[in-house]
Design an enzyme around this catalytic site. Sequence first.
Site, PDB file in Angstrom:
ATOM      1  CD  GLU A 237      -3.116   0.852   2.153  1.00  0.00           C
ATOM      2  OE1 GLU A 237      -3.842  -0.152   1.970  1.00  0.00           O
ATOM      3  OE2 GLU A 237      -3.275   1.651   3.085  1.00  0.00           O
ATOM      4  NE  ARG A 263      -7.261  33.940 -16.471  1.00  0.00           N
ATOM      5  CZ  ARG A 263      -8.433  34.562 -16.517  1.00  0.00           C
ATOM      6  NH1 ARG A 263      -9.237  34.394 -17.557  1.00  0.00           N
ATOM      7  NH2 ARG A 263      -8.811  35.333 -15.513  1.00  0.00           N
ATOM      8  CD  GLN A 274      11.615  35.039 -13.130  1.00  0.00           C
ATOM      9  OE1 GLN A 274      11.723  35.430 -11.974  1.00  0.00           O
ATOM     10  NE2 GLN A 274      12.607  35.076 -14.004  1.00  0.00           N
TER      11      GLN A 274
END
Length: 374
Positions: A237, A263, A274
């Site tokens: 797991e 965008r 940046q």
Amino acid sequence: MDFGWHPAAQADFDRLRAETATWPDERPAALTRQQWRRCGDAGLLGYSVPADLGGTGHGFLDTARAMEAFGLGCADMGLVFASLAHLFACAMPIVEHGDERVRKRMVPLMASGEWVGANAITEQDAGSDVTALRATARADGDHYVLDGVKSFVSNAPEADVFVVYASTDPEFGHLGVTGFVVERDTPGLTVEPFAKAVLATCPVGEVRLAGCRVPAHHVLGVPGQGAAIFQSSMRWERTCLFAAYLGQAGRLLERCVAHARERRQFGRAIGTNQAVSHGIARLSGRLEAARLLLWQACWRLDMGERASGAVAAGKLAVSEVAVDTAAFAMRVLGGTGVRTDVGVSHELLDAMAATTFSGTSEMQLEQMAKEWGL
């Protein structure tokens, strides 16, 4: 050191990513048997199960690679978690420690997706502390009688079979814990479902055991070996399930990159800032580092090593970068990120769960410190 993948592993990665990406995103609906059989048909529910028991018999490293593809392609981390908890915390303990009669009858049903499995160890006052289990099991002829209450049992409302841990010798602490395979129709076993905010499509519930009679050959390993068997399942797991979180983080980073290119604000793409581009670069580096840590842990497990410190380091790194990537995606996507239809707020909640289940981040740090003799 060869970092390439053999053709079969790469082909499986590509297949699983492409196939799971086409699955309908049915959140917030509950887990359905149609979804479950889809996972079984894709080979996901038996990926590490031996071929003679209905699986494909892959080791840790190849399984981790495939589960990363699952998390990369499938946007429903609740379904991903439900599937992998079933495989690693229920099916694999039966595969590795179950009586031959139980293995041959139950594991193929689990690998195919006909059955749903659940792991029941957590209790209200005993999460990670297996020495504090209050559920008991007492021998009664050729049966054991189980009594107690288990909480936060993933898949419980839909489960056909449970791996249940109970105390057979309370005075011996973790050396007195025993694992049992308990079928859903066992008299005295009831499940009370409840809702949760994280991994919402993975059903969860409280399991009550009231005089449940379980055949003695349904014991995993031998009495008193339960804690060790549970830790053995955690190898699977904490590596292969968490590989799916590598996939989730990679999927979110890809979405951030696409958004940053498209965008535009103040006359230019936001990716030219940046604050955005460096954030993506920093996370991509951390993601790759977490991936390599996890791969190293899996490789060492495949070599037969215990690798406890490596497993803990991989689990810690993956869970933390998953949270930070999802939080970053929320900020970059802005208003889109918080929408319930196309947003990523659920991804953040699902990632945050990774720092708690399978041992908290603090537990992983403790294990890593032990490797240094601290």
